[in-house]
Structure formats: structure tokens, C-alpha cells
Write a protein that holds these residues in place. Structure first.
Motif, PDB file in Angstrom:
ATOM      1  N   ARG A  65       0.823  -1.219   0.000  1.00 19.46           N
ATOM      2  CA  ARG A  65       0.000   0.000   0.000  1.00 19.46           C
ATOM      3  C   ARG A  65       0.855   1.266   0.000  1.00 19.46           C
ATOM      4  NH1 ARG A  65      -3.008  -3.521   3.518  1.00 19.46           N
ATOM      5  NH2 ARG A  65      -5.010  -4.037   2.548  1.00 19.46           N
ATOM      6  N   ASP A  66       2.088   1.159   0.460  1.00 19.28           N
ATOM      7  CA  ASP A  66       2.981   2.318   0.481  1.00 19.28           C
ATOM      8  C   ASP A  66       3.864   2.265  -0.762  1.00 19.28           C
ATOM      9  OD1 ASP A  66       4.784   4.314   0.934  1.00 19.28           O
ATOM     10  OD2 ASP A  66       5.296   3.726   2.973  1.00 19.28           O
ATOM     11  N   THR A  67       3.514   3.049  -1.777  1.00 10.14           N
ATOM     12  CA  THR A  67       4.280   3.022  -3.029  1.00 10.14           C
ATOM     13  C   THR A  67       5.440   4.006  -3.017  1.00 10.14           C
ATOM     14  OG1 THR A  67       2.797   4.654  -4.042  1.00 10.14           O
ATOM     15  CG2 THR A  67       2.232   2.327  -4.321  1.00 10.14           C
ATOM     16  N   LEU A  68       5.562   4.810  -1.961  1.00 11.36           N
ATOM     17  CA  LEU A  68       6.662   5.770  -1.888  1.00 11.36           C
ATOM     18  C   LEU A  68       7.953   5.130  -1.398  1.00 11.36           C
ATOM     19  CD1 LEU A  68       4.836   8.902  -0.428  1.00 11.36           C
ATOM     20  CD2 LEU A  68       5.746   8.622  -2.743  1.00 11.36           C
ATOM     21  N   PHE A  69       7.835   4.175  -0.481  1.00 12.65           N
ATOM     22  CA  PHE A  69       9.019   3.536   0.102  1.00 12.65           C
ATOM     23  C   PHE A  69       8.912   2.036  -0.124  1.00 12.65           C
ATOM     24  CE2 PHE A  69       8.121   7.421   2.486  1.00 12.65           C
ATOM     25  CZ  PHE A  69       9.320   8.092   2.346  1.00 12.65           C
ATOM     26  N   LEU A  70       9.154   1.637  -1.345  1.00 14.49           N
ATOM     27  CA  LEU A  70       8.955   0.246  -1.749  1.00 14.49           C
ATOM     28  C   LEU A  70      10.188  -0.587  -1.455  1.00 14.49           C
ATOM     29  CD1 LEU A  70       6.366  -0.801  -3.138  1.00 14.49           C
ATOM     30  CD2 LEU A  70       7.656  -0.891  -5.261  1.00 14.49           C
ATOM     31  N   ASP A  71       9.973  -1.766  -0.885  1.00 13.19           N
ATOM     32  CA  ASP A  71      11.049  -2.726  -0.723  1.00 13.19           C
ATOM     33  C   ASP A  71      11.564  -3.099  -2.111  1.00 13.19           C
ATOM     34  OD1 ASP A  71      12.392  -5.340  -0.557  1.00 13.19           O
ATOM     35  OD2 ASP A  71      11.645  -5.424   1.505  1.00 13.19           O
ATOM     36  N   PRO A  72      12.883  -3.106  -2.332  1.00 11.73           N
ATOM     37  CA  PRO A  72      13.412  -3.458  -3.657  1.00 11.73           C
ATOM     38  C   PRO A  72      12.895  -4.798  -4.174  1.00 11.73           C
ATOM     39  CG  PRO A  72      15.155  -2.566  -2.275  1.00 11.73           C
ATOM     40  CD  PRO A  72      13.956  -2.721  -1.392  1.00 11.73           C
ATOM     41  N   ASN A  73      12.610  -5.728  -3.265  1.00  7.19           N
ATOM     42  CA  ASN A  73      12.105  -7.036  -3.683  1.00  7.19           C
ATOM     43  C   ASN A  73      10.691  -6.971  -4.251  1.00  7.19           C
ATOM     44  OD1 ASN A  73      14.437  -8.438  -2.880  1.00  7.19           O
ATOM     45  ND2 ASN A  73      13.709  -8.531  -0.765  1.00  7.19           N
ATOM     46  N   ASP A  74      10.004  -5.858  -4.010  1.00  9.65           N
ATOM     47  CA  ASP A  74       8.642  -5.710  -4.517  1.00  9.65           C
ATOM     48  C   ASP A  74       8.590  -4.985  -5.858  1.00  9.65           C
ATOM     49  OD1 ASP A  74       7.404  -7.032  -2.383  1.00  9.65           O
ATOM     50  OD2 ASP A  74       7.427  -5.219  -1.159  1.00  9.65           O
ATOM     51  N   LYS A 125      -6.312 -16.239  -4.558  1.00  7.65           N
ATOM     52  CA  LYS A 125      -6.703 -17.541  -5.107  1.00  7.65           C
ATOM     53  C   LYS A 125      -6.241 -17.708  -6.552  1.00  7.65           C
ATOM     54  CE  LYS A 125     -10.769 -18.639  -2.297  1.00  7.65           C
ATOM     55  NZ  LYS A 125     -12.218 -18.968  -2.310  1.00  7.65           N
ATOM     56  N   LEU A 126      -6.074 -16.593  -7.263  1.00  4.23           N
ATOM     57  CA  LEU A 126      -5.631 -16.646  -8.652  1.00  4.23           C
ATOM     58  C   LEU A 126      -4.114 -16.686  -8.784  1.00  4.23           C
ATOM     59  CD1 LEU A 126      -8.133 -14.100 -10.263  1.00  4.23           C
ATOM     60  CD2 LEU A 126      -8.204 -16.600 -10.379  1.00  4.23           C
ATOM     61  N   GLY A 127      -3.416 -16.726  -7.661  1.00  4.07           N
ATOM     62  CA  GLY A 127      -1.966 -16.861  -7.697  1.00  4.07           C
ATOM     63  C   GLY A 127      -1.192 -15.567  -7.813  1.00  4.07           C
ATOM     64  N   VAL A 128      -1.863 -14.437  -7.596  1.00  2.45           N
ATOM     65  CA  VAL A 128      -1.161 -13.148  -7.649  1.00  2.45           C
ATOM     66  C   VAL A 128      -0.147 -13.084  -6.507  1.00  2.45           C
ATOM     67  CG1 VAL A 128      -1.448 -10.645  -7.426  1.00  2.45           C
ATOM     68  CG2 VAL A 128      -3.084 -11.994  -8.781  1.00  2.45           C
ATOM     69  N   GLN A 129       1.052 -12.637  -6.822  1.00  2.00           N
ATOM     70  CA  GLN A 129       2.130 -12.579  -5.824  1.00  2.00           C
ATOM     71  C   GLN A 129       2.290 -11.196  -5.205  1.00  2.00           C
ATOM     72  OE1 GLN A 129       4.631 -14.296  -9.048  1.00  2.00           O
ATOM     73  NE2 GLN A 129       5.585 -15.482  -7.406  1.00  2.00           N
ATOM     74  N   LYS A 130       2.051 -10.142  -5.996  1.00  2.00           N
ATOM     75  CA  LYS A 130       2.201  -8.763  -5.516  1.00  2.00           C
ATOM     76  C   LYS A 130       0.930  -7.986  -5.844  1.00  2.00           C
ATOM     77  CE  LYS A 130       6.764  -9.515  -4.990  1.00  2.00           C
ATOM     78  NZ  LYS A 130       7.459  -9.552  -3.688  1.00  2.00           N
ATOM     79  N   LEU A 131       0.257  -7.504  -4.814  1.00  2.00           N
ATOM     80  CA  LEU A 131      -0.917  -6.659  -5.011  1.00  2.00           C
ATOM     81  C   LEU A 131      -0.537  -5.231  -4.640  1.00  2.00           C
ATOM     82  CD1 LEU A 131      -3.845  -5.982  -5.549  1.00  2.00           C
ATOM     83  CD2 LEU A 131      -4.422  -6.853  -3.256  1.00  2.00           C
ATOM     84  N   TYR A 132      -0.445  -4.375  -5.656  1.00  2.00           N
ATOM     85  CA  TYR A 132      -0.132  -2.964  -5.432  1.00  2.00           C
ATOM     86  C   TYR A 132      -1.453  -2.211  -5.261  1.00  2.00           C
ATOM     87  CZ  TYR A 132       4.310  -4.528  -7.408  1.00  2.00           C
ATOM     88  OH  TYR A 132       5.483  -5.214  -7.655  1.00  2.00           O
ATOM     89  N   ASP A 133      -1.802  -1.948  -4.019  1.00  2.00           N
ATOM     90  CA  ASP A 133      -3.068  -1.291  -3.683  1.00  2.00           C
ATOM     91  C   ASP A 133      -2.795   0.205  -3.608  1.00  2.00           C
ATOM     92  OD1 ASP A 133      -5.724  -1.446  -3.220  1.00  2.00           O
ATOM     93  OD2 ASP A 133      -5.610  -2.350  -1.238  1.00  2.00           O
ATOM     94  N   VAL A 134      -2.734   0.853  -4.767  1.00  2.00           N
ATOM     95  CA  VAL A 134      -2.272   2.237  -4.858  1.00  2.00           C
ATOM     96  C   VAL A 134      -3.324   3.183  -4.285  1.00  2.00           C
ATOM     97  CG1 VAL A 134      -1.562   4.066  -6.449  1.00  2.00           C
ATOM     98  CG2 VAL A 134      -0.891   1.681  -6.888  1.00  2.00           C
TER      99      VAL A 134
END
Length: 312
Positions: free
Chosen positions: A5-14, A83-92
Motif C-alpha cells: 500500500r505504500d508506493t513511496l518507500f517500496l522494498d526493492p524485492n517488490d 486464489k488466482l496466484g497473484v504474488q504482488k498486489l499494489y493497492d495504490v
């Protein structure tokens, strides 16, 4: 699945995902087609499978006083995407600043600088930027310039156009199976069980009550339902009957909720999250001449629901 949910300080792995972009209200078959194409792109690129969505829904942001329209809340959407296998959900977060971004600013700031997406997938009707100024051709052009791939999936049809609007119409008409055909899954209402007045318990049909505030209101009445208890000692799947309405027998207020009777269940569910799938519409909400007449009808509703759900 990680929810970011925090797109300003993103973990590099994300960073570095291939992501589908959209609101994904209902996660219907059209949305699933977009995610399937994203899955292929992610596999080809060796990237995580991502989804970028917006909270609140932009329509909510621009018209906060409009009637509720959402098919699912943010938690239910995340549950379905997992359930659809999404690994990263960017909830902007959708806010006034984001609403003013031009298409170029959105691509440069959100897609490239903040999320570092390597590929994006959108539906053919995708628009973005202030006043919906950008379309899929704009996105393709910006992708070529800024270094991310773009895939566009055509609109999906099934007797009628698969869209959140048509799904809402089906639910408003009491046609949950038609809605399910467009969704690719049962329409579900999810949330915690809240305390009611316990009249159902007194009538011999204890119900789990849930709010439907801020969600699109299905046709009021009684439904055959499938229920998933999502957590706790009673976690599992159950059949049941549910009433969506305002309880006219008891002169309650005009705020509808959903009250679900789980067959062959005993236990306390207060505070427990449930997922209630609407399978079939049985009858409209009615006011009876007596409590005895109501109890007889509830028994008939449960018998009908059991017969329907036996084959589901």
C-alpha cells in the motif's frame, strides 16, 4: 501474496513485477483474462505476477455520495486475487494528487519510478490520467519510450458483455447465477459477523449477521447460499439460507444487512470473517401475518435451499 500500500518507500524485492492494471471490482472473467495474460508475461520475463489496483475506487473518490456500487470490498478482492496466484498486489492510494496526474506523469511516476514494473497488461477499454486522457495507445507509446512492455487484452463476451455493470444488474434483478457466469465464481459478500438482536435464535434459526454497507445491494429477499467460515475453530464450508433485507416483520430501520443461517452448525461466530456466496434467489422479502407463519416459511426456505445446494 504481498499487499503493498505504500508506493513511496517500496522494498526493492517488490519492484520489477509484470502487473495487470485496473480496478478489478468483482474480479470477473474479463479481469481474469487480463490476469492470465499477465501470468504469461511474468513467466516469460521471470518476473513476479502482480496486480495494480486503486483504493478507494476512483468512482468512490469522485462521487462519494453516489449510491454504493462496489461488488466487493478491498479484503474480498485481495482474497480472490490470492486464489488466482497473484504474488504482488499494489493497492495504490487514489487521492487528489494522483487524480491530477497526466498520463505521462502516471506512467513515469507510478509505473516506472515507484513500482519499477517491467510489463503491464490492461483491458481494451483501459483509460488513465486526469480526465481519462490516456488510452491503450497512449500507454503503448509511453511503454516504448520509458522501457516497459504493454499487452492489451480484448473485451470478453458471454451472451452479453462481461462487465461489472452487467453483473450489478444481474444481482439487482435477483439473478445470481447469471452474475456467477460473468464472474467465473459465485458472487460473495465477505466481512465479520456482527451482533444482531438475536431474534433468529429465538425463532429457532440463529443467524450470522453481516453489514452490506458500501456494497452494491443485491435484490432484497432470501437466497440459497454457500458459506465459508474463514478463520477460527469453525473454519470450513457450509450450506445455508440467507436473507438480505430490512426485516419488515419487526419494523427495523431501512439499512439492509445479510443474515445467514448455516445448516447443521452450532457455535459462536461473532467477529469471525465469513464469505457468503449467493447461489439462487428463492423469494422476495415478505411481511407475514404472524411469527408462526414466518417460522413455517423459514422452514420451507431451508428445505428448498438444501435441495438446490445438494447439486451445487
Amino acid at each position: 501474496m504481498r499487499i503493498i500500500r505504500d508506493t513511496l518507500f517500496l522494498d526493492p524485492n517488490d519492484r520489477g513485477a509484470a502487473a495487470a492494471i485496473g480496478n478489478f471490482d468483482g474480479v470477473h472473467l474479463g479481469h481474469q483474462a487480463v490476469i492470465d495474460l499477465t501470468r504469461k508475461a511474468a513467466f516469460d520475463l521471470g518476473a513476479p505476477l502482480g496486480v495494480m489496483t486503486f483504493e478507494p475506487h476512483p468512482r468512490q473518490f469522485f462521487a462519494p455520495d453516489a449510491p454504493p456500487f462496489r461488488l466487493m470490498n478491498a479484503e474480498a478482492k485481495a482474497h480472490r486475487l490470492r486464489k488466482l496466484g497473484v504474488q504482488k498486489l499494489y493497492d495504490v492510494p487514489f487521492n487528489a494528487a494522483l487524480a491530477q496526474f497526466t498520463p505521462r506523469e502516471f506512467a513515469e511516476t507510478i509505473i516506472v519510478q515507484r513500482l519499477g514494473l517491467v510489463h503491464v497488461v490492461v483491458g481494451a477499454d483501459f483509460c488513465f490520467g486526469a480526465k481519462r486522457a490516456g488510452d491503450v495507445e497512449t500507454l503503448k507509446s509511453l511503454g516504448e519510450e520509458l522501457g516497459f512492455g504493454v499487452t492489451v487484452t480484448p473485451l470478453l463476451t458471454f451472451e452479453e458483455e462481461v462487465s461489472s455493470t452487467n453483473i450489478r444488474n444481474a444481482l439487482s434483478d435477483g439473478r445470481p447465477r447469471d452474475a456467477a457466469r460473468m464472474l467465473g465464481h459465485w458472487h460473495r459478500i465477505e466481512g465479520p459477523v456482527i451482533r444482531g438482536d438475536q431474534r433468529g435464535r429465538d425463532l429457532g434459526y440463529p443467524t450470522a449477521n453481516m453489514s452490506i454497507t458500501n456494497l452494491h445491494q443485491p435484490k432484497l429477499g432470501v437466497y440459497a447460499v454457500k458459506v465459508d467460515v474463514l478463520e477460527g475453530p469453525h473454519a470450513g464450508s457450509y450450506d445455508g439460507a440467507a436473507s438480505i433485507g430490512v426485516r419488515p416483520m419487526f419494523g427495523e430501520d431501512n439499512v439492509p444487512n445479510i443474515e445467514t443461517f448455516l445448516f447443521d452448525f452450532k457455535g459462536d461466530l461473532y467477529g469471525t470473517p465469513l464469505s457468503v456466496a449467493l447461489v439462487d434467489y428463492l423469494r422476495p422479502e415478505l411481511k407475514f401475518d404472524s411469527l408462526d407463519a414466518l417460522i413455517v416459511q423459514m422452514a420451507n426456505d431451508c428445505d428448498t435451499a438444501r435441495k438446490i445446494l445438494k447439486d451445487v
